[in-house]
Design a protein around this motif. Structure first.
Motif, PDB file in Angstrom:
ATOM      1  N   LYS A  66      39.578  55.573  38.233  1.00  0.00           N
ATOM      2  CA  LYS A  66      38.200  55.093  38.094  1.00  0.00           C
ATOM      3  C   LYS A  66      37.213  56.265  38.110  1.00  0.00           C
ATOM      4  O   LYS A  66      36.225  56.261  37.375  1.00  0.00           O
ATOM      5  N   ASP A  67      37.472  57.269  38.923  1.00  0.00           N
ATOM      6  CA  ASP A  67      36.606  58.456  38.959  1.00  0.00           C
ATOM      7  C   ASP A  67      36.594  59.180  37.615  1.00  0.00           C
ATOM      8  O   ASP A  67      35.534  59.527  37.102  1.00  0.00           O
ATOM      9  N   ILE A  68      37.774  59.396  37.060  1.00  0.00           N
ATOM     10  CA  ILE A  68      37.848  60.084  35.766  1.00  0.00           C
ATOM     11  C   ILE A  68      37.217  59.212  34.684  1.00  0.00           C
ATOM     12  O   ILE A  68      36.509  59.703  33.801  1.00  0.00           O
ATOM     13  N   LEU A  69      37.461  57.912  34.787  1.00  0.00           N
ATOM     14  CA  LEU A  69      36.899  56.973  33.821  1.00  0.00           C
ATOM     15  C   LEU A  69      35.375  57.028  33.827  1.00  0.00           C
ATOM     16  O   LEU A  69      34.743  57.017  32.778  1.00  0.00           O
ATOM     17  N   SER A  70      34.796  57.127  35.011  1.00  0.00           N
ATOM     18  CA  SER A  70      33.329  57.170  35.095  1.00  0.00           C
ATOM     19  C   SER A  70      32.773  58.457  34.505  1.00  0.00           C
ATOM     20  O   SER A  70      31.646  58.474  34.016  1.00  0.00           O
ATOM     21  N   GLU A  71      33.553  59.523  34.533  1.00  0.00           N
ATOM     22  CA  GLU A  71      33.122  60.768  33.878  1.00  0.00           C
ATOM     23  C   GLU A  71      33.221  60.631  32.363  1.00  0.00           C
ATOM     24  O   GLU A  71      32.346  61.102  31.633  1.00  0.00           O
ATOM     25  N   ALA A  72      34.292  60.000  31.916  1.00  0.00           N
ATOM     26  CA  ALA A  72      34.514  59.852  30.477  1.00  0.00           C
ATOM     27  C   ALA A  72      33.483  58.918  29.857  1.00  0.00           C
ATOM     28  O   ALA A  72      32.972  59.179  28.770  1.00  0.00           O
ATOM     29  N   ASP A  73      33.188  57.816  30.565  1.00  0.00           N
ATOM     30  CA  ASP A  73      32.217  56.840  30.071  1.00  0.00           C
ATOM     31  C   ASP A  73      31.751  56.012  31.266  1.00  0.00           C
ATOM     32  O   ASP A  73      32.504  55.171  31.766  1.00  0.00           O
ATOM     33  N   PRO A  74      30.534  56.230  31.732  1.00  0.00           N
ATOM     34  CA  PRO A  74      30.050  55.535  32.929  1.00  0.00           C
ATOM     35  C   PRO A  74      30.086  54.007  32.837  1.00  0.00           C
ATOM     36  O   PRO A  74      30.163  53.328  33.850  1.00  0.00           O
ATOM     37  N   LEU A  75      30.054  53.461  31.639  1.00  0.00           N
ATOM     38  CA  LEU A  75      30.070  52.004  31.476  1.00  0.00           C
ATOM     39  C   LEU A  75      31.459  51.448  31.172  1.00  0.00           C
ATOM     40  O   LEU A  75      31.624  50.230  31.058  1.00  0.00           O
ATOM     41  N   ALA A  76      32.447  52.298  31.047  1.00  0.00           N
ATOM     42  CA  ALA A  76      33.780  51.859  30.626  1.00  0.00           C
ATOM     43  C   ALA A  76      34.394  50.834  31.571  1.00  0.00           C
ATOM     44  O   ALA A  76      34.945  49.830  31.122  1.00  0.00           O
ATOM     45  N   PHE A  77      34.305  51.052  32.872  1.00  0.00           N
ATOM     46  CA  PHE A  77      34.932  50.135  33.829  1.00  0.00           C
ATOM     47  C   PHE A  77      34.321  48.745  33.712  1.00  0.00           C
ATOM     48  O   PHE A  77      35.045  47.743  33.638  1.00  0.00           O
ATOM     49  N   ILE A  78      33.008  48.683  33.661  1.00  0.00           N
ATOM     50  CA  ILE A  78      32.324  47.392  33.546  1.00  0.00           C
ATOM     51  C   ILE A  78      32.683  46.722  32.225  1.00  0.00           C
ATOM     52  O   ILE A  78      32.949  45.515  32.179  1.00  0.00           O
ATOM     53  N   ASN A  79      32.711  47.495  31.151  1.00  0.00           N
ATOM     54  CA  ASN A  79      33.062  46.935  29.844  1.00  0.00           C
ATOM     55  C   ASN A  79      34.507  46.444  29.821  1.00  0.00           C
ATOM     56  O   ASN A  79      34.804  45.386  29.252  1.00  0.00           O
ATOM     57  N   MET A  80      35.404  47.194  30.444  1.00  0.00           N
ATOM     58  CA  MET A  80      36.804  46.779  30.500  1.00  0.00           C
ATOM     59  C   MET A  80      36.949  45.499  31.324  1.00  0.00           C
ATOM     60  O   MET A  80      37.735  44.613  30.974  1.00  0.00           O
ATOM     61  N   GLN A  81      36.189  45.392  32.393  1.00  0.00           N
ATOM     62  CA  GLN A  81      36.208  44.192  33.214  1.00  0.00           C
ATOM     63  C   GLN A  81      35.722  42.989  32.394  1.00  0.00           C
ATOM     64  O   GLN A  81      36.325  41.913  32.429  1.00  0.00           O
ATOM     65  N   ARG A  82      34.679  43.183  31.658  1.00  0.00           N
ATOM     66  CA  ARG A  82      34.135  42.124  30.805  1.00  0.00           C
ATOM     67  C   ARG A  82      35.158  41.711  29.740  1.00  0.00           C
ATOM     68  O   ARG A  82      35.371  40.519  29.488  1.00  0.00           O
TER      69      ARG A  82
END
Length: 106
Positions: A82-98
């Motif tokens: 999740k840390d690396i993901l937030s560096e790559a794209d700050p919205l990626a986790f939320i978008n993946m959850q959606r």
């Protein structure tokens, strides 16, 4: 003697700088690799499955010591990703959850 010590200290500083640079470059490459993975919906779906497997939202507490250690290790992997993901794209986790919720609703 003082000049030799100064030279040795300078050499050590150069080695430390090179190692930091290599580690920074390696980390930057990891972030870039993840950015490339995020471009494809199937990759995002798979990463979400990894988060679920790792128990990103589950508690790690357990009466069984071995189970708790295993859960803690998995959770640590999820946090690292999740840390690396937030560096790559700050919205990626939320978008993946959606996207995961949309897949469930289909």
């Amino acid at each position: 003697m003082a000049n030799e010590l100064d030279t040795e200290l300078e050499d050590v500083e150069v080695v430390i700088k090179k190692r930091k640079t290599r580690l920074q470059l390696k980390h930057e490459q990891e972030v870039e690799d993840l950015r490339n993975l995020l471009k494809f919906p199937s990759n995002r779906a798979f990463l979400w499955k990894v988060f679920e497997y790792c128990g990103i939202y589950r508690r790690i507490a357990s009466l069984d010591d071995t189970a708790m250690r295993l859960a803690a290790g998995r959770h640590d992997v999820a946090l690292w990703l999740k840390d690396i993901l937030s560096e790559a794209d700050p919205l990626a986790f939320i978008n993946m959850q959606r996207e995961a919720q949309q897949r469930e609703n289909e």
